[in-house]
Write a protein that holds these residues in place. Sequence first.
Motif, PDB file in Angstrom:
ATOM      1  N   HIS A 190       0.852  -1.072   0.079  1.00 33.89           N
ATOM      2  CA  HIS A 190       0.108  -0.008   0.070  1.00 33.89           C
ATOM      3  C   HIS A 190       0.806   1.206  -0.090  1.00 33.89           C
ATOM      4  N   SER A 191       0.324   2.283  -0.452  1.00 33.09           N
ATOM      5  CA  SER A 191       1.073   3.484  -0.505  1.00 33.09           C
ATOM      6  C   SER A 191       0.534   4.847  -0.385  1.00 33.09           C
ATOM      7  N   THR A 192      -0.790   4.894  -0.503  1.00 35.69           N
ATOM      8  CA  THR A 192      -1.644   6.243  -0.306  1.00 35.69           C
ATOM      9  C   THR A 192      -1.962   6.860   1.173  1.00 35.69           C
ATOM     10  N   GLY A 193      -2.016   5.914   1.990  1.00 38.26           N
ATOM     11  CA  GLY A 193      -2.524   6.095   3.507  1.00 38.26           C
ATOM     12  C   GLY A 193      -4.133   6.025   3.369  1.00 38.26           C
ATOM     13  N   LEU A 194      -4.510   5.673   2.293  1.00 33.44           N
ATOM     14  CA  LEU A 194      -6.117   5.496   2.141  1.00 33.44           C
ATOM     15  C   LEU A 194      -6.252   3.888   2.331  1.00 33.44           C
ATOM     16  N   SER A 195      -7.517   3.536   2.566  1.00 28.72           N
ATOM     17  CA  SER A 195      -7.856   2.154   2.601  1.00 28.72           C
ATOM     18  C   SER A 195      -7.675   1.361   1.393  1.00 28.72           C
ATOM     19  N   LEU A 196      -6.503   1.356   0.962  1.00 32.29           N
ATOM     20  CA  LEU A 196      -6.349   1.155  -0.725  1.00 32.29           C
ATOM     21  C   LEU A 196      -5.061   0.049  -0.621  1.00 32.29           C
ATOM     22  N   VAL A 197      -5.350  -1.215  -0.925  1.00 28.06           N
ATOM     23  CA  VAL A 197      -4.240  -2.339  -1.130  1.00 28.06           C
ATOM     24  C   VAL A 197      -4.065  -2.477  -2.570  1.00 28.06           C
ATOM     25  N   GLU A 198      -2.621  -2.670  -2.743  1.00 25.42           N
ATOM     26  CA  GLU A 198      -2.143  -2.919  -4.396  1.00 25.42           C
ATOM     27  C   GLU A 198      -1.515  -4.103  -4.439  1.00 25.42           C
ATOM     28  N   PHE A 199      -2.027  -4.708  -5.394  1.00 27.12           N
ATOM     29  CA  PHE A 199      -1.485  -6.124  -5.947  1.00 27.12           C
ATOM     30  C   PHE A 199      -0.714  -6.258  -7.087  1.00 27.12           C
ATOM     31  N   SER A 200       0.422  -6.865  -7.132  1.00 28.71           N
ATOM     32  CA  SER A 200       1.179  -7.098  -8.295  1.00 28.71           C
ATOM     33  C   SER A 200       1.328  -8.470  -8.423  1.00 28.71           C
TER      34      SER A 200
END
Length: 290
Positions: A190-200
């Motif tokens: 994650h990177s934004t501080g929001l409740s947002l998770v990133e998958f690669s």
Amino acid sequence: MTTAPAVPLVVPLVPPKLIATDLDGTLLRSDGTLSDRTRAALAAAEQAGIRVVLVTGRPPRCVPELLATIGPHSVIAANGAAVYAPDGTLAHLSPIRPLAATRLVTHVRRAIPGVTFAVEYDRDFGHEPAHPTWSFGEEAVELVGVAGELLTRIPGRPVLKILAHHPTLPLDDFYERARHAAVNSAETTHSTGLSLVEFSAPGVTKATTLIAWSDRLGIGSHEIAAFGDIHNDLPILTAVGHSYAMANAHPDVQQAARHRAPSNDEDGVAQVLERFVDALVRQPPRRTPA
């Protein structure tokens, strides 16, 4: 992010051969702009023979704007899933395989009710109706639909990153639950501080792509200096010889990095680069054997 107290600025005796820098919260100021000082420092580093690569979680659709704004530097985008030459030419892609992408969405949705998804393709962006959207890359096509459709709607179009958002869960809780649900089917960050998770794709991070790319250039990890501020920068900061956490960085990042740079609003990356270039200028010329 609270700025940490000032600490002495440390630079290696032998300047690095390559600079790898994150963008948001690191190279760019808090208002998203690039200062004249930083732009000049990047150009001076390249002119002095120090390669510069911009390493970001931003998607490929924003690369043309980045190059126009920051200058002609290599770019590693989408947390390592895409590599671009300084002229914007695509050099390498590491997409998520279709079956793995479908399995990932199914597992995370089953484990975390209320989650919504978005998909970053090699050029465009797709999202479920309730998922937040961003303005990166105005030329990109925006697709709307359920995740299963988005993953198969454009046959042959590489999926570089899957985003998951939750409207109520705190980020730390959401991230841990999403990481557990993904198991080994994806890299999770994650990177934004929001409740947002990133998958690669599995094994694809900023660090793995940077090290593979620099190795092809004949540059070892010990000859790289990296700058970052947030969790998706941790792999790269622990993989290089000279790691710098910005003074405004998350405490976890400050603990992981070897050195500290002034904050992004103080042009911290530029301050370090100026010292690298100055050290090269002051180095005595190598003697030619008789």
